[in-house]
Design a protein around this motif. Structure first.
Motif, PDB file in Angstrom:
ATOM      1  N   LEU A   1     -16.877  24.043  -5.051  1.00 58.80           N
ATOM      2  CA  LEU A   1     -15.698  24.113  -5.917  1.00 58.80           C
ATOM      3  C   LEU A   1     -16.027  24.311  -7.387  1.00 58.80           C
ATOM      4  CD1 LEU A   1     -13.355  21.378  -4.397  1.00 58.80           C
ATOM      5  CD2 LEU A   1     -13.600  23.778  -3.765  1.00 58.80           C
ATOM      6  N   GLY A   2     -17.207  23.891  -7.836  1.00 63.93           N
ATOM      7  CA  GLY A   2     -17.525  24.038  -9.250  1.00 63.93           C
ATOM      8  C   GLY A   2     -18.831  23.390  -9.626  1.00 63.93           C
ATOM      9  N   GLY A   3     -19.015  23.204 -10.926  1.00 64.57           N
ATOM     10  CA  GLY A   3     -20.260  22.648 -11.450  1.00 64.57           C
ATOM     11  C   GLY A   3     -20.312  21.137 -11.374  1.00 64.57           C
ATOM     12  N   LYS A   4     -21.414  20.586 -11.872  1.00 69.69           N
ATOM     13  CA  LYS A   4     -21.646  19.143 -11.840  1.00 69.69           C
ATOM     14  C   LYS A   4     -21.477  18.546 -13.226  1.00 69.69           C
ATOM     15  CE  LYS A   4     -25.813  20.158 -10.515  1.00 69.69           C
ATOM     16  NZ  LYS A   4     -27.229  20.113 -10.071  1.00 69.69           N
ATOM     17  N   VAL A   5     -21.081  17.276 -13.265  1.00 69.39           N
ATOM     18  CA  VAL A   5     -20.930  16.559 -14.530  1.00 69.39           C
ATOM     19  C   VAL A   5     -21.495  15.161 -14.355  1.00 69.39           C
ATOM     20  CG1 VAL A   5     -19.294  15.595 -16.194  1.00 69.39           C
ATOM     21  CG2 VAL A   5     -18.911  17.879 -15.281  1.00 69.39           C
ATOM     22  N   ASP A   6     -22.291  14.712 -15.326  1.00 68.67           N
ATOM     23  CA  ASP A   6     -22.876  13.369 -15.263  1.00 68.67           C
ATOM     24  C   ASP A   6     -21.821  12.305 -15.516  1.00 68.67           C
ATOM     25  OD1 ASP A   6     -25.358  14.286 -14.680  1.00 68.67           O
ATOM     26  OD2 ASP A   6     -26.224  13.968 -16.654  1.00 68.67           O
ATOM     27  N   MET A   7     -22.012  11.152 -14.868  1.00 68.46           N
ATOM     28  CA  MET A   7     -21.164   9.971 -15.049  1.00 68.46           C
ATOM     29  C   MET A   7     -22.043   8.932 -15.743  1.00 68.46           C
ATOM     30  SD  MET A   7     -19.824  10.188 -11.117  1.00 68.46           S
ATOM     31  CE  MET A   7     -18.198   9.464 -11.180  1.00 68.46           C
ATOM     32  N   ILE A   8     -21.752   8.664 -17.007  1.00 71.93           N
ATOM     33  CA  ILE A   8     -22.628   7.865 -17.855  1.00 71.93           C
ATOM     34  C   ILE A   8     -21.973   6.523 -18.153  1.00 71.93           C
ATOM     35  CG2 ILE A   8     -23.865   7.814 -20.055  1.00 71.93           C
ATOM     36  CD1 ILE A   8     -23.682  10.905 -20.021  1.00 71.93           C
ATOM     37  N   PRO A   9     -22.673   5.397 -17.917  1.00 72.81           N
ATOM     38  CA  PRO A   9     -22.098   4.079 -18.220  1.00 72.81           C
ATOM     39  C   PRO A   9     -21.650   3.986 -19.678  1.00 72.81           C
ATOM     40  CG  PRO A   9     -24.101   3.836 -16.928  1.00 72.81           C
ATOM     41  CD  PRO A   9     -24.011   5.294 -17.303  1.00 72.81           C
ATOM     42  N   GLY A  10     -20.448   3.478 -19.879  1.00 73.80           N
ATOM     43  CA  GLY A  10     -19.916   3.327 -21.224  1.00 73.80           C
ATOM     44  C   GLY A  10     -19.220   4.555 -21.771  1.00 73.80           C
ATOM     45  N   ARG A  11     -19.214   5.645 -21.005  1.00 75.30           N
ATOM     46  CA  ARG A  11     -18.562   6.869 -21.455  1.00 75.30           C
ATOM     47  C   ARG A  11     -17.651   7.409 -20.357  1.00 75.30           C
ATOM     48  NH1 ARG A  11     -22.589  11.241 -23.849  1.00 75.30           N
ATOM     49  NH2 ARG A  11     -20.546  12.238 -24.084  1.00 75.30           N
ATOM     50  N   THR A  12     -16.692   8.221 -20.760  1.00 75.03           N
ATOM     51  CA  THR A  12     -15.823   8.920 -19.807  1.00 75.03           C
ATOM     52  C   THR A  12     -16.039  10.414 -19.964  1.00 75.03           C
ATOM     53  OG1 THR A  12     -14.141   7.177 -19.871  1.00 75.03           O
ATOM     54  CG2 THR A  12     -13.450   9.347 -19.090  1.00 75.03           C
ATOM     55  N   THR A  13     -16.421  11.062 -18.890  1.00 72.96           N
ATOM     56  CA  THR A  13     -16.592  12.515 -18.897  1.00 72.96           C
ATOM     57  C   THR A  13     -15.509  13.141 -18.031  1.00 72.96           C
ATOM     58  OG1 THR A  13     -18.206  12.296 -17.095  1.00 72.96           O
ATOM     59  CG2 THR A  13     -19.066  12.449 -19.334  1.00 72.96           C
ATOM     60  N   ARG A  14     -15.306  14.442 -18.201  1.00 69.51           N
ATOM     61  CA  ARG A  14     -14.214  15.103 -17.494  1.00 69.51           C
ATOM     62  C   ARG A  14     -14.678  16.390 -16.827  1.00 69.51           C
ATOM     63  NH1 ARG A  14      -9.428  12.673 -18.389  1.00 69.51           N
ATOM     64  NH2 ARG A  14      -9.313  11.224 -20.154  1.00 69.51           N
ATOM     65  N   LEU A  15     -14.033  16.688 -15.722  1.00 69.00           N
ATOM     66  CA  LEU A  15     -14.315  17.901 -14.967  1.00 69.00           C
ATOM     67  C   LEU A  15     -12.993  18.461 -14.466  1.00 69.00           C
ATOM     68  CD1 LEU A  15     -16.358  19.811 -13.473  1.00 69.00           C
ATOM     69  CD2 LEU A  15     -16.249  18.194 -11.566  1.00 69.00           C
ATOM     70  N   TYR A  16     -12.877  19.800 -14.479  1.00 67.72           N
ATOM     71  CA  TYR A  16     -11.648  20.453 -14.012  1.00 67.72           C
ATOM     72  C   TYR A  16     -12.016  21.459 -12.934  1.00 67.72           C
ATOM     73  CZ  TYR A  16      -9.996  18.410 -18.351  1.00 67.72           C
ATOM     74  OH  TYR A  16      -9.705  17.523 -19.361  1.00 67.72           O
ATOM     75  N   LEU A  17     -11.296  21.399 -11.820  1.00 67.24           N
ATOM     76  CA  LEU A  17     -11.561  22.278 -10.687  1.00 67.24           C
ATOM     77  C   LEU A  17     -10.254  22.839 -10.150  1.00 67.24           C
ATOM     78  CD1 LEU A  17     -14.132  20.071  -8.720  1.00 67.24           C
ATOM     79  CD2 LEU A  17     -14.649  21.975 -10.260  1.00 67.24           C
ATOM     80  N   GLU A  18     -10.350  24.056  -9.598  1.00 61.32           N
ATOM     81  CA  GLU A  18      -9.180  24.679  -8.982  1.00 61.32           C
ATOM     82  C   GLU A  18      -9.591  25.287  -7.645  1.00 61.32           C
ATOM     83  OE1 GLU A  18      -5.959  28.268  -9.862  1.00 61.32           O
ATOM     84  OE2 GLU A  18      -7.030  27.318 -11.528  1.00 61.32           O
ATOM     85  N   PRO A  19      -9.371  24.570  -6.543  1.00 61.93           N
ATOM     86  CA  PRO A  19      -9.758  25.098  -5.225  1.00 61.93           C
ATOM     87  C   PRO A  19      -8.897  26.285  -4.824  1.00 61.93           C
ATOM     88  CG  PRO A  19      -8.542  23.039  -4.994  1.00 61.93           C
ATOM     89  CD  PRO A  19      -8.765  23.231  -6.455  1.00 61.93           C
ATOM     90  N   THR A  20      -9.521  27.212  -4.120  1.00 55.49           N
ATOM     91  CA  THR A  20      -8.805  28.420  -3.685  1.00 55.49           C
ATOM     92  C   THR A  20      -8.752  28.564  -2.167  1.00 55.49           C
ATOM     93  OG1 THR A  20     -10.870  29.684  -3.868  1.00 55.49           O
ATOM     94  CG2 THR A  20      -9.406  29.686  -5.780  1.00 55.49           C
ATOM     95  N   LYS A  21      -9.456  27.698  -1.443  1.00 52.30           N
ATOM     96  CA  LYS A  21      -9.497  27.800   0.008  1.00 52.30           C
ATOM     97  C   LYS A  21      -9.244  26.429   0.632  1.00 52.30           C
ATOM     98  CE  LYS A  21     -12.899  31.572   0.045  1.00 52.30           C
ATOM     99  NZ  LYS A  21     -14.253  31.987   0.498  1.00 52.30           N
ATOM    100  N   VAL A  22      -8.469  26.416   1.694  1.00 53.97           N
ATOM    101  CA  VAL A  22      -8.242  25.189   2.461  1.00 53.97           C
ATOM    102  C   VAL A  22      -9.464  24.931   3.330  1.00 53.97           C
ATOM    103  CG1 VAL A  22      -6.830  24.134   4.254  1.00 53.97           C
ATOM    104  CG2 VAL A  22      -5.743  25.477   2.433  1.00 53.97           C
ATOM    105  N   GLY A  23      -9.871  23.665   3.430  1.00 54.02           N
ATOM    106  CA  GLY A  23     -11.019  23.334   4.271  1.00 54.02           C
ATOM    107  C   GLY A  23     -11.624  22.006   3.874  1.00 54.02           C
ATOM    108  N   VAL A  24     -12.710  21.668   4.546  1.00 52.12           N
ATOM    109  CA  VAL A  24     -13.443  20.432   4.268  1.00 52.12           C
ATOM    110  C   VAL A  24     -14.793  20.795   3.668  1.00 52.12           C
ATOM    111  CG1 VAL A  24     -14.418  18.320   5.249  1.00 52.12           C
ATOM    112  CG2 VAL A  24     -12.299  19.252   6.181  1.00 52.12           C
ATOM    113  N   PHE A  25     -15.085  20.224   2.512  1.00 55.05           N
ATOM    114  CA  PHE A  25     -16.314  20.521   1.801  1.00 55.05           C
ATOM    115  C   PHE A  25     -17.082  19.219   1.554  1.00 55.05           C
ATOM    116  CE2 PHE A  25     -12.979  23.526   0.742  1.00 55.05           C
ATOM    117  CZ  PHE A  25     -13.570  24.718   1.122  1.00 55.05           C
ATOM    118  N   ARG A  26     -18.277  19.355   1.043  1.00 58.43           N
ATOM    119  CA  ARG A  26     -19.132  18.178   0.863  1.00 58.43           C
ATOM    120  C   ARG A  26     -19.540  18.049  -0.593  1.00 58.43           C
ATOM    121  NH1 ARG A  26     -24.754  16.748   1.578  1.00 58.43           N
ATOM    122  NH2 ARG A  26     -25.004  14.776   2.688  1.00 58.43           N
ATOM    123  N   GLY A  27     -19.394  16.848  -1.116  1.00 60.07           N
ATOM    124  CA  GLY A  27     -19.845  16.547  -2.464  1.00 60.07           C
ATOM    125  C   GLY A  27     -20.999  15.575  -2.419  1.00 60.07           C
ATOM    126  N   ALA A  28     -21.703  15.459  -3.540  1.00 58.82           N
ATOM    127  CA  ALA A  28     -22.885  14.607  -3.566  1.00 58.82           C
ATOM    128  C   ALA A  28     -23.142  14.128  -4.979  1.00 58.82           C
ATOM    129  CB  ALA A  28     -24.105  15.365  -3.046  1.00 58.82           C
TER     130      ALA A  28
END
Length: 333
Positions: free
Chosen positions: A173-200
């Motif tokens: 669906l898109g790129g990766k973004v770090d999750m850092i203690p004490g901070r809030t980061t943001r990511l925006y995604l727009e899926p175009t296909k129905v289905g089941v995908f895997r994140g990690a």
């Protein structure tokens, strides 16, 4: 080294050997099989970079073949100087400059926010994912290790971590973004296909980093709305005597101190919300399925399945209680 080892056929054979490996670059966790607007742009950048890489490889190998086989004799020093200047001084900055400009041109669209779209909060915790959805009524629905998205809608993710650095990544669906203690980061995604995908988790975060995965289900908007409405409802009462005994054992053994099951006295917040855990696609952050046997295995010895997990083992409970709790949790759809 003899001439056989330097044969162009040997080099060509190596290239052909790599072709079957490319066939493995597909599936529910492949950045080369995009299912989102952002992933499509990242894949496009990859193919352009790959194209330049192949072009340079062909030029270098072509020069090597030319001076080794086609014209294996001393060459004019002036021509050699021009080759060094052109191939070693001029060409690299030009190629890298073109790729840099092309890559930077993608950033505005990749970081475009979801102005009025769905906003999901995700907390990366050792070693699982806490996922929270807002509901039309103003409440919050909490899940674990599973993200569901409406197809064709741009969605914003609010990413945090209470312990160590994690990295939220859904390759399809898109790129990766770090999750850092004490901070809030943001990511925006727009899926175009129905289905089941895997994140990690794409940032090494400790003992069970490799077991910190999650499923992403992209649904039609109407199906997504129905699903979210169902998730906002409390847990269904136990169905049958075995599940009833399982609920009693769950409460009696203190499981509610860490886990919430809405509609019961279990209101813990340390571990995953289990209100509808039986409807999820995996258990233990993608480690096990959500059937009765898997629940029982997890309750009995979670540390054997996921080393370093914070949940204590309950193998000391009688087998009948373990089976009853597992049956109860598997029914929480």
């Amino acid at each position: 080294m003899d001439a056989t080892n330097r044969s162009p056929r040997r080099w060509g054979g190596s290239a052909l050997t790599a072709l079957p490996l490319m066939s493995g670059c597909s599936g529910p966790q492949s950045a080369l099989q995009p299912a989102g607007v952002d992933a499509e742009q990242i894949a496009r950048l990859f193919w352009w970079m790959g194209g330049f890489l192949i072009l340079i490889w062909v030029l270098v190998i072509g020069c090597a073949v030319f001076v080794t086989y086609i014209r294996p004799r001393p060459h004019d020093s002036r021509a050699a100087r021009w080759l060094i200047l052109g191939g070693g001084v001029i060409l690299p900055p030009v190629v890298l400059g073109v790729l840099l400009v092309f890559g930077l041109s993608l950033l505005p669209s990749l970081s475009a926010p979801a102005e009025d779209g769905l906003q999901i909060s995700v907390s990366g915790e050792r070693w699982w994912w806490r996922v929270q959805y807002p509901t039309p009524s103003g409440d919050t629905v909490e899940l674990a290790n599973e993200v569901r998205l409406p197809v064709g809608e741009r969605v914003g993710f609010r990413l945090t971590s209470p312990d160590v650095i994690h990295s939220f990544w859904i390759p399809s669906l898109g790129g990766k973004v770090d999750m850092i203690p004490g901070r809030t980061t943001r990511l925006y995604l727009e899926p175009t296909k129905v289905g089941v995908f895997r994140g990690a988790c794409a940032e090494f975060c400790g003992t069970s980093h490799a077991l910190m995965n999650f499923r992403v289900v992209v649904m039609e908007p109407d199906a997504f709305d129905t699903w979210l409405e169902r998730q906002a409802s409390p847990a269904q009462p136990p169905q049958g005597e075995l599940a009833r005994r399982g609920q009693e054992a769950f409460i009696a053994n203190g499981c509610g101190a860490c886990h919430t099951i809405r509609g019961t006295s279990a209101d813990g917040v340390l571990g995953p919300d289990l209100t509808h855990v039986g409807s999820r696609l995996s258990l233990g952050a993608g480690t096990l399925p959500t059937d009765t046997e898997a629940f029982e295995r997890w309750i009995r010895h979670p540390d054997a399945i996921k080393p370093g997990v914070n949940m204590p083992a309950f193998g000391m409970l009688p087998a009948a209680q373990l089976s009853a709790i597992a049956a109860y949790l598997s029914e929480l759809k």
